[in-house]
Enzyme design. Structure first.
Site, PDB file in Angstrom:
ATOM      1  N   HIS A 138       0.813  -1.219   0.000  1.00 13.76           N
ATOM      2  CA  HIS A 138       0.000   0.000   0.000  1.00 13.76           C
ATOM      3  C   HIS A 138       0.848   1.271   0.000  1.00 13.76           C
ATOM      4  CE1 HIS A 138      -3.260  -2.847   0.653  1.00 13.76           C
ATOM      5  NE2 HIS A 138      -3.852  -2.013  -0.165  1.00 13.76           N
TER       6      HIS A 138
ATOM      7  N   ARG B   3     -10.858   3.061  -2.973  1.00 12.77           N
ATOM      8  CA  ARG B   3     -10.555   2.209  -1.805  1.00 12.77           C
ATOM      9  C   ARG B   3     -11.164   2.860  -0.563  1.00 12.77           C
ATOM     10  NH1 ARG B   3      -5.577   1.242  -4.815  1.00 12.77           N
ATOM     11  NH2 ARG B   3      -5.094  -0.976  -4.797  1.00 12.77           N
TER      12      ARG B   3
ATOM     13  N   ARG C 257     -15.358   0.423  -3.646  1.00  9.24           N
ATOM     14  CA  ARG C 257     -15.212  -0.882  -3.008  1.00  9.24           C
ATOM     15  C   ARG C 257     -15.588  -0.736  -1.542  1.00  9.24           C
ATOM     16  NH1 ARG C 257      -9.434  -3.418  -2.856  1.00  9.24           N
ATOM     17  NH2 ARG C 257      -9.027  -1.775  -1.373  1.00  9.24           N
TER      18      ARG C 257
ATOM     19  N   GLU D 278     -10.264 -11.699  -6.174  1.00 11.23           N
ATOM     20  CA  GLU D 278      -8.961 -11.643  -5.504  1.00 11.23           C
ATOM     21  C   GLU D 278      -8.602 -12.990  -4.886  1.00 11.23           C
ATOM     22  OE1 GLU D 278      -8.623  -7.545  -3.275  1.00 11.23           O
ATOM     23  OE2 GLU D 278     -10.606  -8.387  -2.961  1.00 11.23           O
TER      24      GLU D 278
ATOM     25  N   ASN E 182      -3.448  -7.702  -7.304  1.00  8.45           N
ATOM     26  CA  ASN E 182      -2.450  -7.623  -6.225  1.00  8.45           C
ATOM     27  C   ASN E 182      -2.648  -8.782  -5.256  1.00  8.45           C
ATOM     28  OD1 ASN E 182      -2.050  -5.200  -7.481  1.00  8.45           O
ATOM     29  ND2 ASN E 182      -3.072  -3.985  -5.929  1.00  8.45           N
ATOM     30  N   ASP E 183      -3.897  -8.954  -4.839  1.00 13.19           N
ATOM     31  CA  ASP E 183      -4.173 -10.066  -3.934  1.00 13.19           C
ATOM     32  C   ASP E 183      -4.264 -11.388  -4.693  1.00 13.19           C
ATOM     33  OD1 ASP E 183      -4.178  -9.137  -1.271  1.00 13.19           O
ATOM     34  OD2 ASP E 183      -6.002  -8.009  -1.678  1.00 13.19           O
TER      35      ASP E 183
ATOM     36  N   ARG F 154       2.581 -10.021  -0.590  1.00 15.27           N
ATOM     37  CA  ARG F 154       2.795  -8.920  -1.539  1.00 15.27           C
ATOM     38  C   ARG F 154       3.692  -7.817  -0.992  1.00 15.27           C
ATOM     39  NH1 ARG F 154      -3.263  -6.397  -1.880  1.00 15.27           N
ATOM     40  NH2 ARG F 154      -2.313  -4.410  -2.385  1.00 15.27           N
TER      41      ARG F 154
ATOM     42  N   CYS G 113      -8.611  -3.896 -11.459  1.00 18.25           N
ATOM     43  CA  CYS G 113      -8.167  -2.718 -10.717  1.00 18.25           C
ATOM     44  C   CYS G 113      -6.874  -2.983  -9.944  1.00 18.25           C
ATOM     45  CB  CYS G 113      -9.259  -2.213  -9.784  1.00 18.25           C
ATOM     46  SG  CYS G 113      -9.721  -3.425  -8.558  1.00 18.25           S
TER      47      CYS G 113
HETATM   48  C1  LIG Z   1      -6.894  -3.775  -6.094  1.00 21.77           C
HETATM   49  C2  LIG Z   1      -6.662  -4.625  -5.120  1.00 21.77           C
HETATM   50  O1  LIG Z   1      -6.970  -4.325  -3.824  1.00 21.77           O
HETATM   51  P1  LIG Z   1      -5.884  -3.807  -2.769  1.00 21.77           P
HETATM   52  O2  LIG Z   1      -4.611  -3.518  -3.507  1.00 21.77           O
HETATM   53  O3  LIG Z   1      -6.437  -2.597  -2.126  1.00 21.77           O
HETATM   54  O4  LIG Z   1      -5.776  -4.985  -1.844  1.00 21.77           O
HETATM   55  C3  LIG Z   1      -5.999  -5.909  -5.379  1.00 21.77           C
HETATM   56  O5  LIG Z   1      -5.907  -6.753  -4.471  1.00 21.77           O
HETATM   57  O6  LIG Z   1      -5.543  -6.080  -6.529  1.00 21.77           O
HETATM   58 MG   LIG Z   2      -7.020  -6.542  -2.617  1.00 19.42          MG
END
Ligand SMILES: C=C(OP(=O)(O)O)C(=O)O
Ligand SMILES: [Mg+2]
Length: 588
Positions: free
Chosen positions: A206, A313, A349, A448, A471-472, A482, A519
């Site tokens: 993040h 977010r 979200r 995810e 990402n997840d 991550r 996303c």
């Molecule tokens: C967009 C996502 O959510 P975040 O990065 O906020 O976990 C993801 O997991 O790809």
């Molecule tokens: Mg995520």
């Protein structure tokens, strides 16, 4: 990864500069002196003092210096932090003026001949422990952290050391830190923070995401920057390639100033596409949207020509507050985002806390594996008292423009149905007094969780859209944290097996008339773009800074050629490296 180089200084002398390699996390070049966000060593020697009056005078001077410093920081932070956050500084100043605490410190020095450092430490730690023991009073317990914070500041003054203070930065710096928390980034003034370099973190941590939102060039996961760089050394941060130069000499600074100027020219070229449609060479239209953290980010999304907001977010609203935001507070925030996008869609979200995003005022049970634990929709389904005000606020905001709501971390059809049932309850309640409200809301879910991706066919029947959170999804598919730079080599969006999973998700959405969006950071990855276009992904939501670059690349790509590329990548390649080479050839 550290490399020491001898660089000729102007005039023939030599200067040792150090190259550090990390993960490129936010585009651009940052050149400024280092500002270490690392606490100095505050250990002290325990001494017996003779002149107790002089010793107490040292305490008074240190407290006054702390008060002056806090007042200055508060002044600097005005306009950037909300009233409630600014009040924290007043609370800290009040602690430093507490007569009872001062009295105890004075007594300890006079009667026991204790040195100033030990007296301050002992008395203030005693106060903090007393507050922390008030288990029935959460407010007082939280004040214990404030007292400790203030004690640290006073001790630093007694020892003649400087504490780092993000909100107080008022000159150009490159921030050097072990890691950066979302609350650190919320205090940063992008006007002065020219770059960020961290020891820890990956491209999708993040901290990295927030630095992109703030448009601060960043390199994360360098492993060693906090032990390599010293305060004040000239730093060069290359956020395009992940290079950091510590103690850069004049020639290096010049070289990078030129690179920065070239990059700005490139950006100016891209800027011409701000009002252009997001369209491929063969005329197929797509949507390139922005990921945002707060309604204030909408202005930048619009400036960068976003076709919408693909991911708001919402947890950043909660993290930027010291209490659960009320339905009305949330309504105002969502309305502001929707109105700001001026008719273009906004996808919010629902609350995604847990994992690496804690909420101070909502203590969650300690967990061994927070990323696999009680987070996001799992919390919301159990806490309608938290979930319903958010959903009601969102439904109300949908009266002001097109709005999508999506649920994070859905793993099963049952979870999706449970979330939709709570949503429908809110809708029915609101429609009783506002007939027709919410009729334009699009309902979707994030993909995810690996099982959700596999089960996309069943899930797609029950939503208007998917948004793939790569990402997840990558973290869970590769079993690789991550935020851990040690395993960042497993962040492989181009891995052929992963690509075929993405294709399955997109195909499943389309089979059931649902829209397929993405996303996660992969949506803004230049190597992934032709592959995702070839799979027919409808919407690409990314950091606002990447939108124009993506639109520029998109207009030169032919979707039929892209589809052939997908076929080759999935059927003829075995590794992500092979896929990258294939795409590189296509991009030329
Ligand atoms: C967009 C996502 O959510 P975040 O990065 O906020 O976990 C993801 O997991 O790809
Ligand atoms: Mg995520």
């Amino acid at each position: 990864m550290v490399n020491v180089k001898r660089l000729p200084r102007r005039g023939g002398n030599y200067q040792m500069s150090t190259d550090v390699k990390g993960i490129a996390a936010s585009d651009g070049f940052g050149i400024a002196p280092a500002y270490l966000l690392v606490d100095p060593d505050l250990t002290y020697e325990t001494t017996q003092v003779e002149d107790t009056a002089a010793e107490y005078a040292r305490v008074e001077a240190a407290f006054q210096a702390s008060i002056d410093e806090l007042s200055k920081i508060k002044e600097n932070a005005k306009g950037r932090l909300g009233d409630e956050e600014l009040e924290v500084f007043d609370a800290h100043i009040a602690i430093l003026s507490d007569p009872e605490m001062m009295g105890q410190i004075k007594t300890d020095i006079e009667e026991n001949h204790t040195g100033a450092e030990a007296a301050v430490d002992k008395v203030m730690t005693g106060f903090a422990d007393m507050l922390a023991a008030m288990v029935d009073n959460q407010y007082m317990q939280e004040r214990a952290a404030d007292v400790k914070d203030v004690a640290k500041r006073a001790l630093a003054h007694l020892l003649g050391k400087q504490l780092p203070d993000i909100a107080g930065i008022d000159h150009p710096v490159v921030i050097v830190a072990k890691e950066i928390t979302p609350s650190d980034t919320s205090q940063m003034d992008a006007q002065y923070v020219k770059g960020i370099v961290t020891d820890l973190g990956g491209r999708t941590s993040h901290a990295a995401i927030m630095s992109r939102t703030l448009r601060i060039p960043a390199v994360v996961g360098s492993e060693s920057i906090t032990t390599t760089a010293q305060n004040g050394q000239m730093m060069v941060v290359d956020g395009l390639n992940g290079d950091v130069i510590v103690d850069a000499d004049d020639a290096t600074v010049k070289e990078y100033e030129q690179k920065a100027a070239d990059f700005e020219k490139q950006r100016a070229q891209w800027a011409k596409l701000v009002d252009a449609p997001s369209v491929s060479k063969d005329g197929k239209e797509f949507e390139i949207a922005a990921n945002i953290g707060t309604p204030d980010d909408v202005a930048d999304a619009v400036k960068q020509g976003a076709d919408g907001v693909g991911l708001f977010r919402s947890e950043f609203l909660y993290m930027g507050s010291d209490h659960l935001p009320s339905e009305d507070e949330q309504f105002e925030a969502y309305k502001k985002a929707v109105v700001g996008m001026n008719g273009k869609p906004v996808v919010v979200r629902t609350l995604d806390i847990g994992g690496d995003k804690p909420l101070d005022y909502l203590p969650l049970p300690e967990e061994l594996n927070p990323f696999l634990g009680y987070r996001a929709i799992r919390i919301c389904l159990e806490r309608p008292d938290i979930f319903k005000p958010q959903l009601r606020a969102l439904i109300r905001a949908s009266e002001f423009g097109p709005l999508g709501i999506m649920f994070p971390m859905i793993g099963t059809v049952a979870e999706l149905r449970a979330a939709k049932a709570i949503y429908n309850e809110c809708l029915t309640e609101l429609q009783a007094s506002h007939p027709g409200i919410g009729k334009n809301v699009q309902l979707g879910m994030m993909i995810e969780v690996p099982l959700a991706a596999i089960n996309a066919d069943n899930l797609a029947k029950e939503v208007d859209f998917f948004s793939i959170g790569t990402n997840d999804l990558i973290q869970y598919n590769f079993a690789a944290d991550r935020g851990n730079d040690k395993v960042s080599y497993l962040y492989q969006p181009l891995n052929p097996a992963f690509l075929s999973l993405i294709k399955h998700v997109i195909d499943s959405a389309h089979r059931h008339g649902a829209k397929a969006a993405m996303c996660g950071e992969m949506a803004g990855d230049k190597y992934a773009l032709p592959l995702l276009m070839g799979m027919g992904l409808d919407e690409y939501s990314m950091s606002a800074t990447s939108i124009l670059r993506t639109r520029s690349t998109m207009k030169d790509l032919d979707t039929a050629e892209c589809a052939k590329l997908v076929d080759k990548a999935i059927n003829e390649c075995a590794t992500d490296e092979e896929v990258k080479a294939l795409v590189e050839k296509e991009l030329g």
